[in-house]
Design an enzyme around this catalytic site. Structure first.
Site, PDB file in Angstrom:
ATOM      1  N   THR A  40      61.616 -53.610  33.054  1.00  0.00           N
ATOM      2  CA  THR A  40      62.559 -53.674  34.175  1.00  0.00           C
ATOM      3  C   THR A  40      62.539 -52.599  35.230  1.00  0.00           C
ATOM      4  OG1 THR A  40      64.127 -54.809  32.789  1.00  0.00           O
ATOM      5  CG2 THR A  40      65.017 -53.864  34.746  1.00  0.00           C
ATOM      6  N   ASP A  56      64.049 -56.969  39.160  1.00  0.00           N
ATOM      7  CA  ASP A  56      62.838 -57.794  39.024  1.00  0.00           C
ATOM      8  C   ASP A  56      63.176 -58.915  38.035  1.00  0.00           C
ATOM      9  OD1 ASP A  56      60.931 -56.985  36.269  1.00  0.00           O
ATOM     10  OD2 ASP A  56      62.827 -55.967  36.707  1.00  0.00           O
ATOM     11  N   ARG A  58      60.958 -59.901  35.147  1.00  0.00           N
ATOM     12  CA  ARG A  58      60.053 -60.030  33.994  1.00  0.00           C
ATOM     13  C   ARG A  58      60.742 -59.547  32.725  1.00  0.00           C
ATOM     14  NH1 ARG A  58      54.225 -57.223  34.133  1.00  0.00           N
ATOM     15  NH2 ARG A  58      53.746 -59.066  35.367  1.00  0.00           N
ATOM     16  N   LYS A  72      68.424 -60.938  35.724  1.00  0.00           N
ATOM     17  CA  LYS A  72      68.916 -59.654  35.237  1.00  0.00           C
ATOM     18  C   LYS A  72      70.182 -59.195  35.932  1.00  0.00           C
ATOM     19  CE  LYS A  72      64.293 -58.284  34.027  1.00  0.00           C
ATOM     20  NZ  LYS A  72      63.247 -57.279  34.038  1.00  0.00           N
ATOM     21  N   GLY A  86      66.984 -52.811  29.303  1.00  0.00           N
ATOM     22  CA  GLY A  86      67.060 -52.503  27.882  1.00  0.00           C
ATOM     23  C   GLY A  86      66.840 -53.770  27.080  1.00  0.00           C
ATOM     24  N   SER A 168      62.225 -49.057  33.298  1.00  0.00           N
ATOM     25  CA  SER A 168      60.906 -48.410  33.224  1.00  0.00           C
ATOM     26  C   SER A 168      60.319 -48.208  34.619  1.00  0.00           C
ATOM     27  CB  SER A 168      59.971 -49.237  32.360  1.00  0.00           C
ATOM     28  OG  SER A 168      59.928 -50.560  32.853  1.00  0.00           O
ATOM     29  N   ASP A 205      54.620 -50.739  37.837  1.00  0.00           N
ATOM     30  CA  ASP A 205      55.064 -50.586  36.454  1.00  0.00           C
ATOM     31  C   ASP A 205      54.695 -51.839  35.665  1.00  0.00           C
ATOM     32  OD1 ASP A 205      58.191 -50.992  34.807  1.00  0.00           O
ATOM     33  OD2 ASP A 205      56.526 -49.712  34.160  1.00  0.00           O
ATOM     34  N   SER A 208      57.604 -54.320  34.596  1.00  0.00           N
ATOM     35  CA  SER A 208      58.332 -55.099  35.605  1.00  0.00           C
ATOM     36  C   SER A 208      57.349 -56.000  36.309  1.00  0.00           C
ATOM     37  CB  SER A 208      58.980 -54.187  36.647  1.00  0.00           C
ATOM     38  OG  SER A 208      59.612 -53.113  36.023  1.00  0.00           O
TER      39      SER A 208
END
Lengths: 273, 235
Positions: A40, A56, A58, A72, A86, A168, A205, A208
């Site tokens: 995330t 995002d 994913r 999310k 998380g 992340s 990242d 994500s």
């Protein structure tokens, strides 16, 4: 103590009855299933008329992308939304629970919910579970006292900020915010900045990816822009379709719909009492 | 009365097979302010008198008609504090249902659960029955619905009902006036006329309360000025 005959209703909270069994299974070689983490990039910022939240889409399970387009940004109240990073189950369950509590609170007080109320409920719940509820949240909303943006960490600490990132991809997104954020952004500037920050997380990242979701909250109005940007479309689709090698057996399936058999009995006797 | 020996304890039947405490609770309801409900073809209306003990009471702070969910509202006759407890429990049950099934609670389900709470208090030790009867008005997938719940925990669906002080006159009036194809506006007018029948003093937007729910499935309490408009139409 003798076994009590009456069944006591559960007092709530976690029950640790199965922990010994789980330890024994792990010792005997069982591999515990991993849980779905969201990796995330989630962000939020305050602009001149309110708050903009971005995320995002994913969801990862270790190295696998479990959901390419998950949501999310969670609903807490008509004027309050919350992004969650998380463990996906933890963020969804905790936001759902606090949303329910706030609905009851609104009926009892007859007033619009405040962001600090949601904040206090969330942080005290997370603190009670000492960080085992793995939910890192970006909470934003506009209430009677104005626009508010907070971050909540899994152990229950909170920050109040004009712009925030979590997850992340937070470093990639924060780099964008730190260079381009200023006070008094307009709605379009704010949405563009949030989208840019999320895109930075998506491309830099691994945790994500996929699309950008945005939620704009202003006084008395909310705009949920699901899949506001889709910078990762599926580019190459083979037009020829798929062909199978000659050895594959193709089963011909015949589907027979079941017909209801209705029997009409002429002159039957009425049922006896 | 031979029954009076059994009237002190709730959980003891009298020889005639009655629970006398529940009879007493119904008497408490019968001496409460009149309230009524009417189910129209496209909605439901509930109304009540709002007689305050003194002119010094701030009538804007008193609200007898309460919302339970966005599409269900309730009015009571009897003891106000008892109704507050039931409203609180019902709201919580409706919210728990919504959390579990992610759909708004059907009216029948909420009525059933509220009635179950009221019945609990007729079969437990050390408690007394609730001194209120509730009229629950809601609009869900099955259309408009009106239920009356009594202190014993029994509930019935009504096309139109009244409770409280003026109940027999009000019910006779409603029986005469009720038609199956009534629309919501007609129902509001009928409700006002029914309240007017037994009203002591001058009726106005400040001493009655009206709650309506229409096909939009949103329950709301009318403001005093809206009630005044309806009153003028009735004149």
């Amino acid at each position: 103590m003798s076994k009590v005959a009456i069944d006591m209703p559960p007092k709530g909270g976690f029950s640790f009855d199965l922990c010994k069994r789980n330890d024994m299974l792990v010792k005997n070689g069982l591999k515990m299933p991993s849980f779905l983490k969201t990796g995330t990039t989630i962000v939020g910022l305050i602009f001149q008329d309110g708050v903009i939240l971005g995320a995002d889409t994913r969801a990862t399970e270790g190295p696998i992308v479990a959901d390419k387009n998950c949501e999310k940004i969670h609903y807490i109240a008509p004027n309050i939304y919350c992004c969650g990073a998380g463990t996906a189950a933890d963020t969804e369950a905790v936001t759902d629970m606090i949303s329910s509590q706030l609905t009851l609170h609104r009926y009892h007080t007859g007033r619009e919910s405040r962001v600090v109320t949601a904040l206090s409920l969330l942080k005290s719940h997370l603190f009670n579970y000492q960080g085992h509820v793995s939910a890192a949240l970006v909470l934003g909303g506009v209430d009677i006292t104005g626009p508010h943006l907070h971050t909540i960490y899994p152990h229950g600490s909170t920050d109040t900020l004009p712009y925030a990132t979590m997850g992340s991809g937070s470093l990639a997104a924060m780099a964008i915010f730190e260079s381009k954020y200023r006070e008094g952004l307009t709605r379009d500037e704010g949405v563009e900045l949030v989208a840019e920050a999320i895109r930075s997380g998506i491309f830099n990242d691994l945790g994500s990816g996929s699309n950008v979701d945005i939620c704009v909250l202003t006084k008395g109005h909310k705009e949920y822009l699901r899949n506001h940007e889709t910078p990762n479309p599926r580019t190459y689709v083979s037009e020829k379709g798929y062909s199978f090698s000659k050895k594959t057996e193709i089963l011909l399936t015949k589907i027979t719909p079941l017909v209801e058999k209705i029997e009409i009995i002429e002159g039957g006797d009425a049922m006896e009492e | 009365m031979g029954d009076s020996q059994y009237s002190f304890s709730l959980t003891t039947f009298s020889p005639s097979g009655k629970l006398v405490q529940i009879e007493h609770a119904l008497t408490a309801v019968g001496s409460g302010q009149t309230s009524l409900g009417i189910k129209a073809s496209n909605g439901v209306v509930i109304a009540t008198e709002k007689k305050l003990p003194s002119i010094l009471v701030d009538e804007a702070s008193v609200q007898k008609i309460q919302i339970l969910t966005p599409n269900i509202g309730v009015v009571y006759s009897g003891m106000g504090p008892d109704s507050r407890v039931l409203v609180r429990k019902s709201r919580k049950q409706a919210e728990q249902y919504h959390r579990l099934y992610k759909e708004p609670i059907p009216v029948t389900q909420l009525v059933r659960e509220t009635a179950a709470v009221m019945q609990e208090f007729t079969q437990s030790g050390g408690v007394r029955p609730f001194g209120v009867s509730l009229l629950v008005a809601g609009y869900d997938d099955k259309g408009p619905q009106l239920y009356q719940v009594d202190p014993s925990g029994s509930y019935f669906s009504w096309k139109a009902s009244a409770m409280g002080k003026n109940v027999s006159n009000a019910k006779t009036f409603l029986e005469k006036r009720y038609t199956d194809d009534m629309e919501l506006d007609d129902a509001v007018h009928t409700a006002i006329l029914t309240l007017k029948e037994g009203f002591e003093g001058q009726i106005s937007g400040k001493n009655i309360e009206i709650g309506i729910i229409g096909a939009d499935k949103k329950f709301r309490v009318l403001t005093p000025s809206e009630i005044e408009d309806y009153l003028q139409e009735v004149e």
